[in-house]
Design a protein around this motif. Structure first.
Motif, PDB file in Angstrom:
ATOM      1  N   LYS A 290       0.847  -1.181   0.000  1.00  0.00           N
ATOM      2  CA  LYS A 290       0.000   0.000   0.000  1.00  0.00           C
ATOM      3  C   LYS A 290       0.889   1.239   0.000  1.00  0.00           C
ATOM      4  N   SER A 291       0.579   2.165  -0.903  1.00  0.00           N
ATOM      5  CA  SER A 291       1.348   3.403  -1.000  1.00  0.00           C
ATOM      6  C   SER A 291       0.388   4.572  -1.147  1.00  0.00           C
ATOM      7  N   ASN A 292       0.405   5.460  -0.149  1.00  0.00           N
ATOM      8  CA  ASN A 292      -0.486   6.636  -0.156  1.00  0.00           C
ATOM      9  C   ASN A 292      -1.954   6.239  -0.330  1.00  0.00           C
ATOM     10  N   GLY A 293      -2.324   5.140   0.315  1.00  0.00           N
ATOM     11  CA  GLY A 293      -3.714   4.699   0.267  1.00  0.00           C
ATOM     12  C   GLY A 293      -4.063   3.844  -0.935  1.00  0.00           C
ATOM     13  N   PHE A 294      -3.132   3.680  -1.869  1.00  0.00           N
ATOM     14  CA  PHE A 294      -3.389   2.880  -3.055  1.00  0.00           C
ATOM     15  C   PHE A 294      -2.727   1.510  -2.920  1.00  0.00           C
ATOM     16  N   VAL A 295      -3.406   0.495  -3.422  1.00  0.00           N
ATOM     17  CA  VAL A 295      -2.868  -0.868  -3.384  1.00  0.00           C
ATOM     18  C   VAL A 295      -2.030  -1.108  -4.632  1.00  0.00           C
ATOM     19  N   GLU A 296      -0.823  -1.624  -4.432  1.00  0.00           N
ATOM     20  CA  GLU A 296       0.062  -1.977  -5.541  1.00  0.00           C
ATOM     21  C   GLU A 296       0.345  -3.475  -5.495  1.00  0.00           C
ATOM     22  N   VAL A 297       0.407  -4.085  -6.663  1.00  0.00           N
ATOM     23  CA  VAL A 297       0.744  -5.505  -6.752  1.00  0.00           C
ATOM     24  C   VAL A 297       1.903  -5.666  -7.723  1.00  0.00           C
ATOM     25  N   GLU A 298       2.986  -6.269  -7.221  1.00  0.00           N
ATOM     26  CA  GLU A 298       4.120  -6.603  -8.083  1.00  0.00           C
ATOM     27  C   GLU A 298       4.138  -8.114  -8.295  1.00  0.00           C
ATOM     28  N   PHE A 299       4.542  -8.527  -9.497  1.00  0.00           N
ATOM     29  CA  PHE A 299       4.637  -9.946  -9.812  1.00  0.00           C
ATOM     30  C   PHE A 299       6.115 -10.329  -9.799  1.00  0.00           C
ATOM     31  N   LEU A 300       6.534 -11.008  -8.743  1.00  0.00           N
ATOM     32  CA  LEU A 300       7.923 -11.430  -8.611  1.00  0.00           C
ATOM     33  C   LEU A 300       8.065 -12.817  -9.220  1.00  0.00           C
ATOM     34  N   LYS A 301       8.975 -12.962 -10.208  1.00  0.00           N
ATOM     35  CA  LYS A 301       9.112 -14.230 -10.925  1.00  0.00           C
ATOM     36  C   LYS A 301      10.567 -14.682 -10.923  1.00  0.00           C
ATOM     37  N   ASN A 302      10.756 -15.992 -10.860  1.00  0.00           N
ATOM     38  CA  ASN A 302      12.117 -16.526 -10.997  1.00  0.00           C
ATOM     39  C   ASN A 302      12.381 -16.838 -12.465  1.00  0.00           C
ATOM     40  N   ASP A 303      12.173 -15.847 -13.296  1.00  0.00           N
ATOM     41  CA  ASP A 303      12.320 -15.966 -14.744  1.00  0.00           C
ATOM     42  C   ASP A 303      13.796 -16.109 -15.101  1.00  0.00           C
ATOM     43  N   SER A 304      14.100 -17.040 -15.995  1.00  0.00           N
ATOM     44  CA  SER A 304      15.496 -17.249 -16.399  1.00  0.00           C
ATOM     45  C   SER A 304      16.086 -16.019 -17.091  1.00  0.00           C
ATOM     46  N   SER A 305      15.200 -15.152 -17.604  1.00  0.00           N
ATOM     47  CA  SER A 305      15.696 -13.936 -18.251  1.00  0.00           C
ATOM     48  C   SER A 305      16.122 -12.883 -17.230  1.00  0.00           C
ATOM     49  N   ASP A 306      15.793 -13.128 -15.967  1.00  0.00           N
ATOM     50  CA  ASP A 306      16.164 -12.211 -14.893  1.00  0.00           C
ATOM     51  C   ASP A 306      17.240 -12.882 -14.053  1.00  0.00           C
ATOM     52  N   SER A 307      18.343 -12.228 -13.824  1.00  0.00           N
ATOM     53  CA  SER A 307      19.450 -12.843 -13.098  1.00  0.00           C
ATOM     54  C   SER A 307      19.078 -13.069 -11.635  1.00  0.00           C
ATOM     55  N   TYR A 308      19.771 -14.047 -11.032  1.00  0.00           N
ATOM     56  CA  TYR A 308      19.534 -14.346  -9.612  1.00  0.00           C
ATOM     57  C   TYR A 308      19.815 -13.125  -8.752  1.00  0.00           C
ATOM     58  N   ASN A 309      20.893 -12.413  -9.062  1.00  0.00           N
ATOM     59  CA  ASN A 309      21.252 -11.226  -8.277  1.00  0.00           C
ATOM     60  C   ASN A 309      20.175 -10.149  -8.371  1.00  0.00           C
ATOM     61  N   ASN A 310      19.568 -10.010  -9.545  1.00  0.00           N
ATOM     62  CA  ASN A 310      18.523  -9.013  -9.731  1.00  0.00           C
ATOM     63  C   ASN A 310      17.283  -9.374  -8.924  1.00  0.00           C
ATOM     64  N   ILE A 311      16.912 -10.661  -8.934  1.00  0.00           N
ATOM     65  CA  ILE A 311      15.760 -11.125  -8.148  1.00  0.00           C
ATOM     66  C   ILE A 311      16.032 -10.926  -6.659  1.00  0.00           C
ATOM     67  N   ALA A 312      17.234 -11.307  -6.223  1.00  0.00           N
ATOM     68  CA  ALA A 312      17.595 -11.150  -4.805  1.00  0.00           C
ATOM     69  C   ALA A 312      17.555  -9.679  -4.398  1.00  0.00           C
ATOM     70  N   LYS A 313      17.983  -8.801  -5.303  1.00  0.00           N
ATOM     71  CA  LYS A 313      17.970  -7.358  -5.016  1.00  0.00           C
ATOM     72  C   LYS A 313      16.544  -6.859  -4.846  1.00  0.00           C
ATOM     73  N   LYS A 314      15.637  -7.310  -5.704  1.00  0.00           N
ATOM     74  CA  LYS A 314      14.230  -6.903  -5.597  1.00  0.00           C
ATOM     75  C   LYS A 314      13.647  -7.331  -4.254  1.00  0.00           C
ATOM     76  N   ILE A 315      13.950  -8.575  -3.856  1.00  0.00           N
ATOM     77  CA  ILE A 315      13.420  -9.091  -2.590  1.00  0.00           C
ATOM     78  C   ILE A 315      13.993  -8.311  -1.414  1.00  0.00           C
ATOM     79  N   SER A 316      15.311  -8.118  -1.405  1.00  0.00           N
ATOM     80  CA  SER A 316      15.939  -7.425  -0.275  1.00  0.00           C
ATOM     81  C   SER A 316      15.463  -5.980  -0.173  1.00  0.00           C
TER      82      SER A 316
END
Length: 313
Positions: free
Chosen positions: A169-195
């Motif tokens: 939730k940001s400023n009263g609005f609901v946001e949804v992100e789709f986190l995927k372990n897509d092979s086109s996305d590097s492991y480091n990039n996914i880990a960075k998003k999570i952290s």
């Protein structure tokens, strides 16, 4: 080519509500609160309480998500906002498209197309006319495949990509992100998003694979998974052997990244927890080879040809 060639029965409403372990009173309440993706009909509560609720795969997934969110006391307005996002059209990542060559783009699509259609589809992708086919193949029933919830099921069941919903939730609005372990996305990039999310945001994480896996683990779903063609013919033989107590041993060989091989052998009690694991592996296509040994010593071996072995460099 018709999109029903890929999903011939997945749109049919056949799954009874009780298999999701959701009481009818909860379903009716959610319906009144406009949490369901359904056309509101002018029916009395008396009729609603008598009607038998049947679901398709997309309905079942969405109701499972609602159930999960309600277990954490997520309020109805937030759930409605999540629903609106999940039932919105898929948005393509324009930056990724711009940085991808035409050959890479074409090959990334062709690898999910059955061999018999590749020669028809490839020239349409190359000259850009493939998109003009959408108006011809999309109808009221299958349009859900081009919504975010349809993309989630396609990612998991076809592309074997795990997906999580990150709800903020940001400023009263609901946001949804789709986190995927897509092979086109590097492991480091996914880990960075999570952290980054863990450090900076308050959020709810709803992993999709466990919710979908429940539809395979429960033997009561077998009938519907077979009707939806979510098990192929060889996988069906294993399900039949489990249900009819025809097997004495099941061996599953999985290839994981890093050139690691995991061997799972089920020699006893294949009716219980082991059977759930086998159903999940079959449904999510998380296998490279499965060997079934019948009680009469007859063998059945099946391979998942879409699985790739990732070599450690």
């Amino acid at each position: 080519m018709n999109i029903y060639d890929f999903y011939p029965k997945i749109f049919e409403k056949q799954i009874p509500l009780n298999l999701l372990d959701i009481p009818s009173r909860n379903y009716l309440h959610w319906k009144k609160e406009n949490l369901l993706n359904a056309v509101q009909e002018n029916k009395s509560d008396t009729i609603d309480k008598r009607e038998r609720v049947l679901l398709n795969v997309f309905d079942a997934l969405w109701l499972s998500i609602i159930k999960q969110l309600r277990e954490f006391n997520v309020d109805f307005p937030t759930i409605r906002a999540v629903k609106d996002i999940l039932y919105s059209n898929i948005e393509l990542n324009q930056d990724k498209l711009d940085s991808t060559s035409k050959d890479e783009f074409v090959n990334s699509i062709l690898k999910y197309i059955p061999d018999e259609y590749k020669e028809v589809i490839k020239p349409l992708l190359l000259d850009g006319s493939f998109l003009t086919l959408f108006d011809k193949i999309i109808d009221k029933k299958n349009i859900i495949l081009f919504k975010n919830i349809g993309g989630i099921l396609s990612d998991i069941l076809i592309r074997e990509i795990s997906v999580s919903l990150i709800i903020k939730k940001s400023n009263g609005f609901v946001e949804v992100e789709f986190l995927k372990n897509d092979s086109s996305d590097s492991y480091n990039n996914i880990a960075k998003k999570i952290s980054n999310s863990i450090i900076k945001d308050t959020f709810i994480n709803v992993p999709m694979v466990p919710l979908i896996a429940k539809m395979f683990e429960n033997s009561n779903f077998d009938k519907y998974n077979l009707q939806f063609d979510l098990f192929n013919q060889n996988e069906k033989k294993i399900i039949d052997a489990l249900n009819e107590d025809l097997c004495k041993e099941i061996k599953v060989t999985k290839h994981l990244s890093g050139d690691i091989t995991l061997n799972l052998t089920f020699e006893k009690d294949v009716k219980n927890q082991h059977a759930k694991e086998v159903r999940k592996i079959l449904g999510l296509k998380q296998y490279e080879k499965i060997e079934l040994v019948y009680r009469n010593d007859k063998h059945l071996v099946i391979n998942n040809t879409r699985k790739e072995i990732l070599k450690r460099e």
